[in-house]
Design a protein around this motif. Structure first.
Motif, PDB file in Angstrom:
ATOM      1  N   LEU A 170      12.207   5.881  -0.479  1.00 57.15           N
ATOM      2  CA  LEU A 170      10.832   6.122  -0.048  1.00 57.15           C
ATOM      3  C   LEU A 170       9.859   5.224  -0.821  1.00 57.15           C
ATOM      4  CD1 LEU A 170       8.706   7.648   1.548  1.00 57.15           C
ATOM      5  CD2 LEU A 170       8.812   9.478  -0.173  1.00 57.15           C
ATOM      6  N   ALA A 171      10.089   5.102  -2.117  1.00 57.14           N
ATOM      7  CA  ALA A 171       9.233   4.221  -2.912  1.00 57.14           C
ATOM      8  C   ALA A 171       9.373   2.774  -2.452  1.00 57.14           C
ATOM      9  CB  ALA A 171       9.605   4.350  -4.391  1.00 57.14           C
ATOM     10  N   THR A 172      10.592   2.381  -2.109  1.00 53.43           N
ATOM     11  CA  THR A 172      10.824   1.008  -1.622  1.00 53.43           C
ATOM     12  C   THR A 172      10.108   0.776  -0.294  1.00 53.43           C
ATOM     13  OG1 THR A 172      12.994   0.948  -2.702  1.00 53.43           O
ATOM     14  CG2 THR A 172      12.594  -0.641  -0.938  1.00 53.43           C
ATOM     15  N   VAL A 173      10.186   1.757   0.602  1.00 52.01           N
ATOM     16  CA  VAL A 173       9.524   1.627   1.906  1.00 52.01           C
ATOM     17  C   VAL A 173       8.009   1.556   1.731  1.00 52.01           C
ATOM     18  CG1 VAL A 173       9.054   2.817   4.080  1.00 52.01           C
ATOM     19  CG2 VAL A 173      11.384   2.738   3.189  1.00 52.01           C
ATOM     20  N   ARG A 174       7.465   2.406   0.874  1.00 52.22           N
ATOM     21  CA  ARG A 174       6.009   2.372   0.639  1.00 52.22           C
ATOM     22  C   ARG A 174       5.580   1.021   0.076  1.00 52.22           C
ATOM     23  NH1 ARG A 174       3.148   6.984   1.144  1.00 52.22           N
ATOM     24  NH2 ARG A 174       4.223   9.013   1.099  1.00 52.22           N
ATOM     25  N   ALA A 175       6.357   0.484  -0.867  1.00 58.47           N
ATOM     26  CA  ALA A 175       6.017  -0.822  -1.449  1.00 58.47           C
ATOM     27  C   ALA A 175       6.104  -1.921  -0.393  1.00 58.47           C
ATOM     28  CB  ALA A 175       6.947  -1.117  -2.620  1.00 58.47           C
ATOM     29  N   PHE A 176       7.108  -1.830   0.460  1.00 59.70           N
ATOM     30  CA  PHE A 176       7.263  -2.810   1.538  1.00 59.70           C
ATOM     31  C   PHE A 176       6.060  -2.773   2.477  1.00 59.70           C
ATOM     32  CE2 PHE A 176       8.599  -3.400   5.991  1.00 59.70           C
ATOM     33  CZ  PHE A 176       8.994  -4.738   5.968  1.00 59.70           C
ATOM     34  N   LEU A 177       5.634  -1.587   2.876  1.00 60.14           N
ATOM     35  CA  LEU A 177       4.501  -1.464   3.802  1.00 60.14           C
ATOM     36  C   LEU A 177       3.197  -1.904   3.142  1.00 60.14           C
ATOM     37  CD1 LEU A 177       5.405   1.920   5.538  1.00 60.14           C
ATOM     38  CD2 LEU A 177       5.662  -0.401   6.439  1.00 60.14           C
ATOM     39  N   THR A 178       3.055  -1.641   1.859  1.00 58.96           N
ATOM     40  CA  THR A 178       1.860  -2.120   1.140  1.00 58.96           C
ATOM     41  C   THR A 178       1.835  -3.652   1.113  1.00 58.96           C
ATOM     42  OG1 THR A 178       1.794  -0.141  -0.249  1.00 58.96           O
ATOM     43  CG2 THR A 178       0.631  -2.089  -1.057  1.00 58.96           C
ATOM     44  N   ALA A 179       3.017  -4.247   0.885  1.00 59.08           N
ATOM     45  CA  ALA A 179       3.095  -5.714   0.886  1.00 59.08           C
ATOM     46  C   ALA A 179       2.807  -6.281   2.268  1.00 59.08           C
ATOM     47  CB  ALA A 179       4.483  -6.151   0.413  1.00 59.08           C
ATOM     48  N   GLN A 180       3.065  -5.491   3.311  1.00 56.39           N
ATOM     49  CA  GLN A 180       2.775  -5.923   4.671  1.00 56.39           C
ATOM     50  C   GLN A 180       1.290  -5.805   5.015  1.00 56.39           C
ATOM     51  OE1 GLN A 180       4.921  -7.131   7.300  1.00 56.39           O
ATOM     52  NE2 GLN A 180       6.225  -7.531   5.526  1.00 56.39           N
ATOM     53  N   GLY A 181       0.533  -5.173   4.125  1.00 52.02           N
ATOM     54  CA  GLY A 181      -0.913  -5.121   4.322  1.00 52.02           C
ATOM     55  C   GLY A 181      -1.454  -3.837   4.915  1.00 52.02           C
ATOM     56  N   TYR A 182      -0.660  -2.771   4.902  1.00 52.65           N
ATOM     57  CA  TYR A 182      -1.146  -1.510   5.482  1.00 52.65           C
ATOM     58  C   TYR A 182      -1.854  -0.671   4.427  1.00 52.65           C
ATOM     59  CZ  TYR A 182       2.040  -2.653   9.291  1.00 52.65           C
ATOM     60  OH  TYR A 182       2.674  -3.285  10.319  1.00 52.65           O
ATOM     61  N   PRO A 183      -3.012  -0.130   4.754  1.00 49.25           N
ATOM     62  CA  PRO A 183      -3.665   0.797   3.827  1.00 49.25           C
ATOM     63  C   PRO A 183      -2.911   2.124   3.801  1.00 49.25           C
ATOM     64  CG  PRO A 183      -4.884   0.690   5.881  1.00 49.25           C
ATOM     65  CD  PRO A 183      -3.803  -0.340   5.982  1.00 49.25           C
ATOM     66  N   ALA A 184      -3.132   2.905   2.767  1.00 49.57           N
ATOM     67  CA  ALA A 184      -2.429   4.184   2.624  1.00 49.57           C
ATOM     68  C   ALA A 184      -2.713   5.117   3.798  1.00 49.57           C
ATOM     69  CB  ALA A 184      -2.827   4.850   1.303  1.00 49.57           C
ATOM     70  N   ALA A 185      -3.919   5.025   4.370  1.00 48.03           N
ATOM     71  CA  ALA A 185      -4.290   5.915   5.481  1.00 48.03           C
ATOM     72  C   ALA A 185      -3.481   5.651   6.742  1.00 48.03           C
ATOM     73  CB  ALA A 185      -5.782   5.767   5.779  1.00 48.03           C
ATOM     74  N   ALA A 186      -2.872   4.476   6.823  1.00 47.76           N
ATOM     75  CA  ALA A 186      -2.096   4.130   8.019  1.00 47.76           C
ATOM     76  C   ALA A 186      -0.650   4.594   7.933  1.00 47.76           C
ATOM     77  CB  ALA A 186      -2.133   2.623   8.256  1.00 47.76           C
ATOM     78  N   VAL A 187      -0.234   5.130   6.788  1.00 43.77           N
ATOM     79  CA  VAL A 187       1.156   5.511   6.570  1.00 43.77           C
ATOM     80  C   VAL A 187       1.237   7.023   6.384  1.00 43.77           C
ATOM     81  CG1 VAL A 187       3.182   5.193   5.123  1.00 43.77           C
ATOM     82  CG2 VAL A 187       1.613   3.279   5.488  1.00 43.77           C
ATOM     83  N   ASP A 188       1.994   7.672   7.261  1.00 44.57           N
ATOM     84  CA  ASP A 188       2.191   9.128   7.189  1.00 44.57           C
ATOM     85  C   ASP A 188       3.634   9.432   6.822  1.00 44.57           C
ATOM     86  OD1 ASP A 188      -0.422   9.762   7.919  1.00 44.57           O
ATOM     87  OD2 ASP A 188       0.060   9.665  10.058  1.00 44.57           O
ATOM     88  N   LEU A 189       3.790  10.462   5.985  1.00 47.51           N
ATOM     89  CA  LEU A 189       5.120  10.900   5.578  1.00 47.51           C
ATOM     90  C   LEU A 189       5.571  12.048   6.468  1.00 47.51           C
ATOM     91  CD1 LEU A 189       7.402  10.584   3.477  1.00 47.51           C
ATOM     92  CD2 LEU A 189       6.251  12.337   2.101  1.00 47.51           C
ATOM     93  N   GLY A 190       6.699  11.856   7.141  1.00 45.91           N
ATOM     94  CA  GLY A 190       7.247  12.900   7.997  1.00 45.91           C
ATOM     95  C   GLY A 190       8.062  13.905   7.204  1.00 45.91           C
ATOM     96  N   ARG A 191       8.676  14.846   7.897  1.00 44.34           N
ATOM     97  CA  ARG A 191       9.447  15.891   7.217  1.00 44.34           C
ATOM     98  C   ARG A 191      10.770  15.344   6.712  1.00 44.34           C
ATOM     99  NH1 ARG A 191      13.324  18.680  10.440  1.00 44.34           N
ATOM    100  NH2 ARG A 191      13.518  17.825  12.539  1.00 44.34           N
ATOM    101  N   LEU A 192      11.277  15.979   5.657  1.00 43.08           N
ATOM    102  CA  LEU A 192      12.571  15.636   5.095  1.00 43.08           C
ATOM    103  C   LEU A 192      13.636  16.492   5.780  1.00 43.08           C
ATOM    104  CD1 LEU A 192      14.272  14.152   2.911  1.00 43.08           C
ATOM    105  CD2 LEU A 192      13.826  16.114   1.402  1.00 43.08           C
TER     106      LEU A 192
END
Length: 237
Positions: A80-102
């Motif tokens: 999850l940390a890797t995916v978040r870092a990848f999306l941040t590097a892609q230029g997405y703000p935190a508001a554009a990323v939602d965490l679904g259920r586990l």
């Protein structure tokens, strides 16, 4: 004496015949008028417009498995940390990323009844939702970088591209479809030698959103085609 009676009878018979003939003419005229009043032409008018998707939804579902639940959970957290870092590097703000259920599955439970393979399987979903459609398209091409970092993507179907501004084009497209239908009705009336009358009935079909090039599903296409058909019945005078 019989001759005297015959004359009035002939006169009466003649008048009756004239009356029947006149009545028949009126009945015939009534049928003609009825049919003329019911003469209609039904035409269809088409309106199509090319549009671009203005919303993209990119779900990323990744999994980890093992015999010890805490270890599997730790790997999911790291992914999850890797995916978040990848999306941040892609230029997405935190508001554009939602965490679904586990999702947690124990394959040794009665529900699964599986005695082979890893016992615990965990799946986590992260959903990117943005109006920056071009960025999502670029991210999709860069997902190999995420896989190279050890993230196991599961059931990846690609992003969904959505056109949300149908209400902005709806009025103009209905007007175009109606105008196209009237043009066809006027041509038919001209060819048949009957003036075009008022609208008797009108039906607007459902709006369809299709892939512009007809390849694949509509959700996978950024370039789309909006289509509507109006069916109108006109009277003929």
């Amino acid at each position: 004496m019989s001759d005297n009676r015959l004359v009035p009878a002939l006169v009466f018979g003649g008048l009756l015949a004239v009356g029947l003939i006149g009545g028949g003419a009126l009945v015939g005229q009534g049928i003609v008028n009825l049919r003329a009043g019911d003469r209609t032409v039904t035409v269809r008018g088409l309106s199509e417009r090319e549009v671009k998707a203005d919303l993209a939804v990119l779900p990323l579902r990744f999994t980890a498995s093992g015999e010890v639940l805490s270890d599997v959970q730790a790997r999911i957290d790291a992914d999850l940390a890797t995916v978040r870092a990848f999306l941040t590097a892609q230029g997405y703000p935190a508001a554009a990323v939602d965490l679904g259920r586990l999702e947690v599955a124990d394959t040794r439970s009665r529900e699964y009844g599986n005695q082979q393979g890893p016992r615990f399987i965990l799946a986590q979903t992260v959903v990117v939702r943005t109006n920056d459609v071009a960025r999502v398209q670029a991210t999709t091409r860069a997902l190999n970088d995420l896989v190279r970092q050890g993230v196991v993507l599961q059931d990846f179907q690609g992003p969904s591209y959505i056109f949300t501004k149908l209400n902005d084009v709806r009025p103009a497209m209905i007007a175009e479809a109606t105008a196209a239908a009237r043009s066809g009705a006027e041509q038919f009336a001209k060819d048949s030698g009957n003036p075009l009358g008022p609208i008797r009935q009108a039906t607007q079909g459902s709006f369809e959103i299709l892939p512009r090039d007809g390849d694949g599903g509509e959700a996978a296409a950024i370039d789309k085609k909006v289509r509507v058909v109006a069916t109108i019945t006109y009277r003929l005078r």
